[in-house]
Scaffold this active site. Sequence first.
Site, short mmCIF file in Angstrom:
data_model
loop_
_atom_site.label_atom_id
_atom_site.label_comp_id
_atom_site.label_asym_id
_atom_site.label_seq_id
_atom_site.Cartn_x
_atom_site.Cartn_y
_atom_site.Cartn_z
N ARG A 10 -12.39 2.69 16.00
CA ARG A 10 -12.81 3.05 14.85
C ARG A 10 -11.27 2.98 14.11
O ARG A 10 -10.64 3.68 13.21
CB ARG A 10 -13.01 4.41 14.62
CG ARG A 10 -14.20 4.92 15.22
CD ARG A 10 -14.56 6.25 14.95
NE ARG A 10 -16.00 6.51 14.77
CZ ARG A 10 -16.70 7.58 14.66
NH1 ARG A 10 -15.95 8.79 14.53
NH2 ARG A 10 -17.93 7.58 14.71
N PHE A 44 -20.60 1.89 24.78
CA PHE A 44 -22.08 2.03 24.32
C PHE A 44 -22.85 0.65 23.75
O PHE A 44 -23.84 0.67 23.59
CB PHE A 44 -22.17 3.15 23.11
CG PHE A 44 -21.17 2.69 21.78
CD1 PHE A 44 -19.94 4.13 21.50
CD2 PHE A 44 -21.06 1.95 21.00
CE1 PHE A 44 -19.18 3.88 20.44
CE2 PHE A 44 -20.18 1.84 20.06
CZ PHE A 44 -19.42 2.91 19.69
C1 HEM Z 1 -23.23 -8.83 16.45
C2 HEM Z 1 -23.15 -8.02 17.35
C3 HEM Z 1 -22.21 -6.99 17.33
C4 HEM Z 1 -20.64 -7.03 17.24
C5 HEM Z 1 -20.01 -8.13 16.98
C6 HEM Z 1 -20.31 -5.62 17.14
C7 HEM Z 1 -19.00 -5.18 17.19
C8 HEM Z 1 -18.53 -3.83 17.05
C9 HEM Z 1 -17.35 -3.29 17.11
C10 HEM Z 1 -15.93 -4.35 16.81
C11 HEM Z 1 -17.11 -2.20 16.71
C12 HEM Z 1 -15.81 -1.27 16.83
C13 HEM Z 1 -15.18 -0.95 15.71
C14 HEM Z 1 -14.20 0.04 15.83
O1 HEM Z 1 -14.59 1.18 16.62
O2 HEM Z 1 -13.09 -0.24 15.18
C15 HEM Z 1 -18.66 -1.55 16.72
C16 HEM Z 1 -18.76 -0.18 16.76
C17 HEM Z 1 -20.24 0.21 16.87
N1 HEM Z 1 -21.42 -0.62 17.28
FE1 HEM Z 1 -21.41 -2.67 17.50
N2 HEM Z 1 -21.39 -4.57 17.49
C18 HEM Z 1 -22.57 -5.62 17.49
C19 HEM Z 1 -23.92 -5.03 17.46
C20 HEM Z 1 -24.41 -3.72 17.85
C21 HEM Z 1 -25.52 -3.25 18.26
C22 HEM Z 1 -26.73 -4.21 18.54
C23 HEM Z 1 -25.39 -1.82 18.35
C24 HEM Z 1 -26.44 -1.02 18.58
C25 HEM Z 1 -27.91 -0.95 18.59
C26 HEM Z 1 -24.07 -1.44 17.81
C27 HEM Z 1 -23.71 -0.27 17.76
C28 HEM Z 1 -22.25 0.26 17.29
C29 HEM Z 1 -21.91 1.47 17.15
C30 HEM Z 1 -22.78 2.73 17.24
C31 HEM Z 1 -20.70 1.68 16.96
C32 HEM Z 1 -19.64 2.76 16.77
C33 HEM Z 1 -19.42 2.95 15.11
C34 HEM Z 1 -18.32 3.85 14.85
O3 HEM Z 1 -17.58 4.26 15.76
O4 HEM Z 1 -18.59 4.84 14.07
N3 HEM Z 1 -23.56 -2.64 17.50
N4 HEM Z 1 -19.46 -2.81 16.90
#
Ligand code: HEM
Lengths: 542, 155
Positions: A433, A370
């Site tokens: 997560r 995603f």
């Molecule tokens: C600085 C930029 C970003 C970084 C470093 C980042 C990093 C991460 C990481 C490491 C996770 C996973 C954590 C886990 O499952 O333990 C995560 C989950 C997620 N990220 Fe990002 N992300 C970034 C930008 C974005 C953007 C731009 C979006 C959407 C517009 C996004 C949407 C999500 C979503 C929906 C999750 C899932 C949350 C969940 O599992 O409850 N992220 N992100």
Amino acid sequence: MALAQVERENRLPLAYVYTATGALVVGAIFGLLQSYSRAKAFVAPGWFDYYRMLTAHGVLMAIVFTTFFICGLSLFMVYRAVPRERSLRLGWSGFFVMLFGTLMATWAILSGNASVLYTFYAPLKAHPAFYIGATLLVVATWFVLAEILENVVYFRRTQPGMKLPLVVHGAACTFIMWTIATIGVAIEMLFYLIPWSLNWVPTVDVMMTRMLFWYFGHPLVYFWIMGAYLIWYNVVPVFYGGKVFSDGLTRLAFLLLLILSTPVGLHHEFMEPGIAAGWKWVHTMTTYGVVIPSIMTAFAIFASFEMSARAKGQPGFIGVIRSLPWSNPAFCGPALAMVLFIFGGAGGIVNASYSIDTLVHNTMWIVGHFHVTVGGPVALTFVGAAYWLVPALTGRKLWAPKLALAQTWAWFIGMLVMSTAMHWAGILGSPRRTDDVSYAGVAAAHAWMPEMIMAAVGGTILFLSILMFATVAIGTRFSAQPNDQPVAFAEPEPEAMPTPPAFDRLSAWAGAALVLAVLAYIGPVHELIAMHPYGAPGLRTW
Amino acid sequence: MHINRVERIWMTFGIVALVLFLGVLATAAISEGIIPPSHIQTIDPAKVAQTPPFDNPGVRKVGDKEYEVYVVARYPAFRPPLISVPAGANVTFFVTSPDVVHGFFITNTDVNMMVVPGWVSSATHVFRTPGEHLLLCNEYCGREHHYMYGTIEVQ
Ligand code: HEM
Ligand SMILES: [Cu+2]
Ligand SMILES: [Cu+2]
């Protein structure tokens, strides 16, 4: 139309876009810390643990940033395409209710009262403010639908027999689809989670809340994609002097998304008990069905590129690439986003096949997926389009366009590095997560730690990119020169045959979408109720 | 509405590819029995500890090369945390939760399912070679979610 009126009207979309930007920046801080925590380069303090951050990241990115941006974009498109004197009372009411709901839910999350992640799976039991705030945020988007439909009605009354402007048609399809989908989460909140979180009822039906959530959760994905498609079809061609490839096919793509986005949600519940395999199969078929408008879109975009390149005397693949305005960040962002979508789309087809999904369900593969769909194609399209939208809304010239251009490339590279590492970690079995994925150093966990470090490297590049974007967005607000970019939407290619009038009968299509949604869910919901499942009391495990 | 000839070819190609995908899935489901874990059985989450066989979770030999494994996923641990099964046997897992939603994922296998309070989840697997597998909870269940793991020992 009076300039003052236009300025007054632009303030509303601008408020949406700046709120979206704020959510993006705050969400990015948490994203960065998460990627460091998983790489063991950072330990979240006891008073602000990993899961609180992850809840904030998911809600701010997946719900607040995207929804606010799409609301602003759609209102802007409708206001510009249907010029008239209008009251903004409805529009501003919607905005403030959304903002209020967002602040309420954000308070609950940041104060540690709602570490339930953005999916808020019962029976994890958050503070009622979280559920009430999130409900207000989502339900207030119905104001935007009302605003769009009001303009549709006005247009039909004042210009009888004319086709709806393409952007109005697209925005209306997007918000009708969205409203049908949000009914699911509204029922989940009002009839299940809110009464239960207020302790009015002792237990909650867990499987029912999950089904209602995913009834909403997958169309949420298509809501983002439709927002990006609105830009790809109608705005991007403006930057290279091109046209919309086909008026009729564009409308058809949006209509197909409208009717097919909802009856697919069970593909998120492949691994769950209590749902017969047959229903999972039905939803797999419809999931593949929604691929069709995306294939159409891919074609339409390349066709539009090529026709414009030919007109400039530059045929062939290289000619097409060379003819495009890569130095314009408003083009470069969405164009790089399209490239990312090729990866995202391929991965999506893999996930939807349930035999393969067993291997990757709830692993980092999904997180990689995603980020390369919503985090890549959608968010980068929005960020890139903001370089056109913010000047259009403020009447001020884009500030520091070179920084903006560098920003789009940094996002592209950061996202590729981060999501590739995440996909690979997922194949090795690393769960999503999860704060600490070292599992006391067992061999399996050793294998994926290098990928966690790569993901943190990509995350750092992405984070810097988001800061660059915020700098340009704020700088533009104070830029002294007037906007020099066209504020227009692409015209369709002249066509041999007219678009069928049926494509504009929105109420019939909305009816079809509702019928399909009911057909897809009536069976599994009925079976679930017939099982008389036990309720769960719920607890706070954080 | 006129549809360009190249677009018609492209769309035909796309739709045929999708139908092929679905065909492969259908064939796998019908001839190989590859379907997602969809066990339908309810259990009172408040009485898991009193409901046999979950009152005494663990491994049961039920036939020649047939084993059943009952597991209680209770925040933040699996009971039992160590599960020993022989290589080459048909092992069916039955898992339930008395509290919140958990995941039950054995890394490097296709045993991957959600564990929902009130329901029993089930999946069958044959471990071909001896060795150890990491069993982990892959659905967020609380502050100590990342400590919720166990070991599958294949002998
Ligand atoms: C600085 C930029 C970003 C970084 C470093 C980042 C990093 C991460 C990481 C490491 C996770 C996973 C954590 C886990 O499952 O333990 C995560 C989950 C997620 N990220 Fe990002 N992300 C970034 C930008 C974005 C953007 C731009 C979006 C959407 C517009 C996004 C949407 C999500 C979503 C929906 C999750 C899932 C949350 C969940 O599992 O409850 N992220 N992100
Ligand atoms: Cu989905
Ligand atoms: Cu867990």
